[in-house]
Design an enzyme around this catalytic site. Sequence first.
Site, PDB file in Angstrom:
ATOM      1  N   SER A  74       0.866  -1.166   0.000  1.00 52.01           N
ATOM      2  CA  SER A  74       0.000   0.000   0.000  1.00 52.01           C
ATOM      3  C   SER A  74       0.910   1.226   0.000  1.00 52.01           C
ATOM      4  O   SER A  74       1.730   1.384   0.895  1.00 52.01           O
ATOM      5  CB  SER A  74      -0.883  -0.031   1.249  1.00 52.01           C
ATOM      6  OG  SER A  74      -1.636   1.161   1.359  1.00 52.01           O
TER       7      SER A  74
ATOM      8  N   LYS B 109      -1.133  -1.135  -4.417  1.00 58.26           N
ATOM      9  CA  LYS B 109      -2.301  -0.339  -4.037  1.00 58.26           C
ATOM     10  C   LYS B 109      -1.826   1.081  -3.801  1.00 58.26           C
ATOM     11  O   LYS B 109      -0.808   1.294  -3.137  1.00 58.26           O
ATOM     12  CB  LYS B 109      -2.918  -0.925  -2.772  1.00 58.26           C
ATOM     13  CG  LYS B 109      -3.775   0.011  -1.931  1.00 58.26           C
ATOM     14  CD  LYS B 109      -4.500  -0.776  -0.850  1.00 58.26           C
ATOM     15  CE  LYS B 109      -4.658   0.025   0.429  1.00 58.26           C
ATOM     16  NZ  LYS B 109      -5.329  -0.768   1.484  1.00 58.26           N
TER      17      LYS B 109
ATOM     18  N   LYS C 130      -3.030   4.973  -2.514  1.00 57.32           N
ATOM     19  CA  LYS C 130      -4.050   5.758  -1.834  1.00 57.32           C
ATOM     20  C   LYS C 130      -4.515   6.854  -2.771  1.00 57.32           C
ATOM     21  O   LYS C 130      -3.687   7.480  -3.453  1.00 57.32           O
ATOM     22  CB  LYS C 130      -3.460   6.380  -0.560  1.00 57.32           C
ATOM     23  CG  LYS C 130      -3.094   5.342   0.489  1.00 57.32           C
ATOM     24  CD  LYS C 130      -4.331   4.654   1.020  1.00 57.32           C
ATOM     25  CE  LYS C 130      -4.009   3.815   2.249  1.00 57.32           C
ATOM     26  NZ  LYS C 130      -5.224   3.216   2.827  1.00 57.32           N
TER      27      LYS C 130
ATOM     28  N   ASP D  48      -7.235   2.913  -3.046  1.00 55.86           N
ATOM     29  CA  ASP D  48      -7.940   2.922  -1.749  1.00 55.86           C
ATOM     30  C   ASP D  48      -8.260   4.373  -1.398  1.00 55.86           C
ATOM     31  O   ASP D  48      -7.363   5.189  -1.204  1.00 55.86           O
ATOM     32  CB  ASP D  48      -7.049   2.298  -0.666  1.00 55.86           C
ATOM     33  CG  ASP D  48      -7.757   2.185   0.690  1.00 55.86           C
ATOM     34  OD1 ASP D  48      -8.917   2.653   0.807  1.00 55.86           O
ATOM     35  OD2 ASP D  48      -7.148   1.634   1.628  1.00 55.86           O
TER      36      ASP D  48
ATOM     37  N   GLU E 268     -11.108   0.450  -3.228  1.00 58.82           N
ATOM     38  CA  GLU E 268     -11.366   0.158  -1.822  1.00 58.82           C
ATOM     39  C   GLU E 268     -12.044   1.334  -1.120  1.00 58.82           C
ATOM     40  O   GLU E 268     -11.599   2.478  -1.229  1.00 58.82           O
ATOM     41  CB  GLU E 268     -10.019  -0.176  -1.151  1.00 58.82           C
ATOM     42  CG  GLU E 268     -10.128  -0.661   0.284  1.00 58.82           C
ATOM     43  CD  GLU E 268      -8.750  -1.040   0.857  1.00 58.82           C
ATOM     44  OE1 GLU E 268      -7.794  -1.232   0.072  1.00 58.82           O
ATOM     45  OE2 GLU E 268      -8.637  -1.137   2.081  1.00 58.82           O
TER      46      GLU E 268
ATOM     47  N   LYS F  23      -9.493  -6.951   8.296  1.00 60.22           N
ATOM     48  CA  LYS F  23      -8.465  -6.486   9.225  1.00 60.22           C
ATOM     49  C   LYS F  23      -8.811  -7.027  10.601  1.00 60.22           C
ATOM     50  O   LYS F  23      -9.919  -6.802  11.105  1.00 60.22           O
ATOM     51  CB  LYS F  23      -8.414  -4.957   9.270  1.00 60.22           C
ATOM     52  CG  LYS F  23      -7.823  -4.327   8.024  1.00 60.22           C
ATOM     53  CD  LYS F  23      -7.770  -2.832   8.130  1.00 60.22           C
ATOM     54  CE  LYS F  23      -7.164  -2.213   6.877  1.00 60.22           C
ATOM     55  NZ  LYS F  23      -7.405  -0.761   6.803  1.00 60.22           N
TER      56      LYS F  23
ATOM     57  N   GLY G  49      -3.827  -4.068   6.279  1.00 64.56           N
ATOM     58  CA  GLY G  49      -2.794  -3.719   7.239  1.00 64.56           C
ATOM     59  C   GLY G  49      -3.090  -2.376   7.872  1.00 64.56           C
ATOM     60  O   GLY G  49      -3.868  -1.579   7.338  1.00 64.56           O
TER      61      GLY G  49
END
Length: 373
Positions: free
Chosen positions: A138, A164, A166, A191, A216, A265, A293
């Site tokens: 991420s 991934k 953000k 995400d 996400e 999670k 995570g």
Amino acid sequence: MEFTINAVRLHLISMPLVHFFETSFGRTYTRDMILVEVESSGVSGWGEVTCGEHPFYNEEWTEGAWLLLRDYIAPAVIGRSFASPAAVADRLPKVRGHNMAKGGLEAACWDLAARLEGEPLWKTIGAGARREIPCGVSIGIQDSIPQLLEKIRRELEAGYQRIKVKIKPGWDVNVMREIRREFPDILLMGDANSAYTLADIDHLRQLDEFNLMMLEQPLAHDEIIDHAPLQAALKTPICLDECIRSAHHAEQALRLDAGRIINIKLGRVGGFSEAKRIHDLCQQRGIPVWCGGMLEAGIGRAHNIALASLPNFTLPGDVSASRRYWKRDIIDPWVETTPRGTIELRDEPGFGYPLDHEFLKTVRVREQDCAAR
Ligand code: OSB
Ligand code: MG
């Protein structure tokens, strides 16, 4: 494996991240984390509370979790016996929410049971369906797109299987376009951490062009229902994170077709028992899951690895090498990845990585032996 909890000890540690981590809700430079130690006849089990320093990802935060554990959760379990760690979550006091605080203690009880049994945690939770878990990374919001592309290149070179990034309004379609120009074929996802509303449907539809594995948590942290019309409008599968706090939520989301993938999670859902229920439900419905995570230190990271060896964790998760986060981790050896972009299960009892007690002392800023009721 029946056990009696003789003591609960809380440890607050503070460690700077190697690089700040930025999401749509803000930047993190240093992680303040609670470690939960549960003791039974001289054996300690360990868990990590995964909430942030501030109540921005969800409503939990480190100092709040400390008080909740000290004043409500620990007093309710000290001196009590449990037939198995699966019984712990159900017998916690009727505190609403605060899953990450509860989950830190619940996970510690599973680790304790594994150690008392002399077996690895993955075995105790009924996992171990694979010996290596597939890993993705991420990557936070960067100061510039070239910086982001450079980071992606480095992670791909290290072998990570999916990227991934953000996203937030103003750092989304433009960013994905540049990534796809450089890396047309990689497994890629975004995400949003709840940064959009249904008014953004037309904007989010532009992401369909980039063949993303998933998008996400585009909508609010506590929103399931509005994800259904958004999913109907998108080709890209929606993956739910923040809004799924229980198997009941997962069932509601799948019933509404509010998403096609779930990020599990451990902390967000209150521990291994609920995580497994969500895993099993998704498996029955043909919905893939992956392990999320929360910028964990070694204990939380190792717990995630055990969880991700359940059979339906078929997609690469956000569990990656310690060195991506820490100059030095609290476990020794650290979590490392193979050149194939996987993490191998370990066979030592409990979560499988010895604690670096010497180092722990240097990062611990507070310690508390909790009182019984
Ligand atoms: O939404 O998955 C998230 C980190 C902090 C809070 C929320 C999230 C994340 C991550 C990082 O994406 C995952 C990790 O590398 O630990
Ligand atoms: Mg997320």
